[in-house]
Write a protein that holds these residues in place. Structure first.
Motif, PDB file in Angstrom:
ATOM      1  N   GLU A   7     -64.012 -93.649 -15.618  1.00  9.82           N
ATOM      2  CA  GLU A   7     -62.837 -93.442 -14.769  1.00  9.82           C
ATOM      3  C   GLU A   7     -63.273 -93.126 -13.338  1.00  9.82           C
ATOM      4  N   ILE A   8     -64.517 -92.682 -13.202  1.00  7.05           N
ATOM      5  CA  ILE A   8     -65.093 -92.410 -11.886  1.00  7.05           C
ATOM      6  C   ILE A   8     -65.837 -93.641 -11.355  1.00  7.05           C
ATOM      7  N   LEU A   9     -66.717 -94.208 -12.184  1.00  8.50           N
ATOM      8  CA  LEU A   9     -67.568 -95.308 -11.730  1.00  8.50           C
ATOM      9  C   LEU A   9     -66.846 -96.647 -11.698  1.00  8.50           C
ATOM     10  N   LYS A  10     -65.897 -96.821 -12.622  1.00 11.36           N
ATOM     11  CA  LYS A  10     -65.117 -98.071 -12.702  1.00 11.36           C
ATOM     12  C   LYS A  10     -66.021 -99.305 -12.770  1.00 11.36           C
ATOM     13  N   LEU A  11     -67.047 -99.217 -13.615  1.00 14.71           N
ATOM     14  CA  LEU A  11     -67.947-100.351 -13.834  1.00 14.71           C
ATOM     15  C   LEU A  11     -67.212-101.450 -14.598  1.00 14.71           C
ATOM     16  N   PRO A  12     -67.632-102.706 -14.450  1.00 14.87           N
ATOM     17  CA  PRO A  12     -67.012-103.787 -15.221  1.00 14.87           C
ATOM     18  C   PRO A  12     -67.121-103.521 -16.720  1.00 14.87           C
ATOM     19  N   GLU A  13     -66.093-103.871 -17.468  1.00  8.75           N
ATOM     20  CA  GLU A  13     -66.080-103.618 -18.917  1.00  8.75           C
ATOM     21  C   GLU A  13     -67.303-104.220 -19.602  1.00  8.75           C
ATOM     22  N   GLY A  14     -67.727-105.383 -19.114  1.00 14.97           N
ATOM     23  CA  GLY A  14     -68.874-106.040 -19.733  1.00 14.97           C
ATOM     24  C   GLY A  14     -70.179-105.291 -19.568  1.00 14.97           C
ATOM     25  N   ALA A  15     -70.221-104.324 -18.646  1.00 12.87           N
ATOM     26  CA  ALA A  15     -71.443-103.556 -18.421  1.00 12.87           C
ATOM     27  C   ALA A  15     -71.571-102.374 -19.370  1.00 12.87           C
ATOM     28  N   LEU A  16     -70.453-101.946 -19.945  1.00  5.33           N
ATOM     29  CA  LEU A  16     -70.465-100.748 -20.798  1.00  5.33           C
ATOM     30  C   LEU A  16     -71.212-101.010 -22.102  1.00  5.33           C
ATOM     31  N   ALA A  17     -71.969 -99.998 -22.529  1.00  2.00           N
ATOM     32  CA  ALA A  17     -72.868-100.178 -23.675  1.00  2.00           C
ATOM     33  C   ALA A  17     -72.452 -99.389 -24.908  1.00  2.00           C
ATOM     34  N   GLY A  18     -71.332 -98.683 -24.872  1.00  2.00           N
ATOM     35  CA  GLY A  18     -70.834 -98.012 -26.070  1.00  2.00           C
ATOM     36  C   GLY A  18     -71.410 -96.646 -26.354  1.00  2.00           C
ATOM     37  N   ASP A  19     -72.128 -96.059 -25.384  1.00  5.41           N
ATOM     38  CA  ASP A  19     -72.673 -94.698 -25.571  1.00  5.41           C
ATOM     39  C   ASP A  19     -73.584 -94.585 -26.792  1.00  5.41           C
ATOM     40  N   ARG A  20     -74.460 -95.557 -26.971  1.00  8.80           N
ATOM     41  CA  ARG A  20     -75.412 -95.499 -28.083  1.00  8.80           C
ATOM     42  C   ARG A  20     -76.435 -94.394 -27.830  1.00  8.80           C
ATOM     43  N   ARG A  21     -76.618 -93.533 -28.815  1.00  8.43           N
ATOM     44  CA  ARG A  21     -77.516 -92.384 -28.659  1.00  8.43           C
ATOM     45  C   ARG A  21     -78.967 -92.844 -28.664  1.00  8.43           C
ATOM     46  N   ILE A  22     -79.772 -92.273 -27.765  1.00 12.14           N
ATOM     47  CA  ILE A  22     -81.201 -92.555 -27.695  1.00 12.14           C
ATOM     48  C   ILE A  22     -81.955 -91.347 -28.255  1.00 12.14           C
ATOM     49  N   PRO A  23     -82.605 -91.464 -29.414  1.00 11.43           N
ATOM     50  CA  PRO A  23     -83.345 -90.331 -29.976  1.00 11.43           C
ATOM     51  C   PRO A  23     -84.442 -89.863 -29.028  1.00 11.43           C
ATOM     52  N   LYS A  24     -84.734 -88.571 -29.048  1.00 12.59           N
ATOM     53  CA  LYS A  24     -85.773 -88.039 -28.162  1.00 12.59           C
ATOM     54  C   LYS A  24     -87.130 -88.657 -28.464  1.00 12.59           C
ATOM     55  N   THR A  25     -87.371 -88.989 -29.733  1.00 14.08           N
ATOM     56  CA  THR A  25     -88.651 -89.621 -30.086  1.00 14.08           C
ATOM     57  C   THR A  25     -88.761 -90.985 -29.420  1.00 14.08           C
ATOM     58  N   GLN A  26     -87.644 -91.700 -29.357  1.00 13.07           N
ATOM     59  CA  GLN A  26     -87.639 -93.004 -28.691  1.00 13.07           C
ATOM     60  C   GLN A  26     -87.841 -92.841 -27.197  1.00 13.07           C
ATOM     61  N   LEU A  27     -87.305 -91.762 -26.642  1.00 11.80           N
ATOM     62  CA  LEU A  27     -87.469 -91.488 -25.218  1.00 11.80           C
ATOM     63  C   LEU A  27     -88.948 -91.270 -24.893  1.00 11.80           C
ATOM     64  N   ALA A  28     -89.623 -90.502 -25.736  1.00 12.08           N
ATOM     65  CA  ALA A  28     -91.044 -90.249 -25.538  1.00 12.08           C
ATOM     66  C   ALA A  28     -91.844 -91.541 -25.666  1.00 12.08           C
TER      67      ALA A  28
END
Length: 259
Positions: A7-28
């Protein structure tokens, strides 16, 4: 619960990724792949969760990528980040930025302590190591309350349609410059709106104001000291007045730039 960021960024709908969680192990692991420095566990502990919010690229925005000797920007990644602690948030977000070769925009929100922060990182090729990337610049807003009216102009200026759409590099730099200006609100009492190209100059003025204000407060404390003589307080009063005039002059220049 995270803010409705789009609602703030107003990015194109096609750019949204669905808020998929990134595990901390994957981040490392991502940090290792991106050849970032080893991720300190205390910094990971500050993060409640990281989610893949959006990816802005040519196909969903029509904004051109940038590929040259310095940059390889095919997309800009947007992440939402819940914070277990807002203390040391700058180092924690810097660490997250270093985990990705892409420019990243982190939308952070405190849980135990209220407050939000936005941080954008421009990444470039590491000329000393093929295939590696380094952070060229980080633009951070600092923590602030989402409902604070003085930050409303800043959030309004993050809307997709208000930002340059020539290249992804231009978009990221403009978003970053506008984010950097948010750091000045605590000094100025308002969000300064100026040309994106004048951000560094304006922030230099804000830094000067911070230094002058700090010195004024120091001299005022000295005037109140029990051992200060009449001569001391008279001299200090003159010095304070001089600094206040300098401060007013800098504020006038800031206001001129923001007209």
């Amino acid at each position: 619960m995270m803010l409705p960021w789009n609602e703030i960024l107003k990015l194109p709908e096609g750019a949204l990724a669905g808020d998929r969680r990134i595990p901390k192990t994957q981040l490392a692991e991502q940090a290792r792949i991106a050849k970032a420095s080893k991720v300190p566990m205390p910094l990971l502990d500050k993060l409640r969760d990281i989610r893949f919010f959006a990816s802005l690229n040519k196909s969903n925005s029509r904004i051109l990528p940038v590929k040259n000797d310095t940059y390889d920007i095919e997309s800009i990644i947007f992440l939402t980040c819940g914070l277990n602690s807002t203390k040391g948030v700058t180092d924690a977000l810097r660490m997250v930025h270093s985990c990705f070769p892409n420019p990243t925009v982190i939308l952070a929100e405190g849980f135990a302590n209220p407050g939000i922060a936005i941080s954008a990182a421009l990444r470039r090729k590491n000329l000393a190591e093929h295939g590696a990337f380094v952070t060229e610049k980080i633009y951070a807003s600092g923590l602030f309350k989402a409902g604070s009216p003085e930050y409303t102009p800043y959030l309004d200026r993050l809307s997709f349609v208000t930002l340059p759409q020539t290249t992804l590099l231009d978009y990221l730099i403009a978003l970053g410059d506008r984010t950097l200006l948010a750091r000045s609100v605590k000094t100025l009492g308002f969000y300064p709106i100026c040309k994106d190209s004048e951000t560094d100059l304006l922030m230099g003025h804000v830094k000067t104001m911070d230094a002058l204000t700090s010195k004024i407060n120091e001299l005022k404390d000295a005037r109140k000291a029990k051992d200060a003589t009449l001569a001391d307080t008279t001299k200090l009063r003159v010095e304070i007045r001089k600094l206040e005039q300098q401060c007013a002059s800098v504020m006038d220049e800031i206001k001129r730039m923001c007209q």
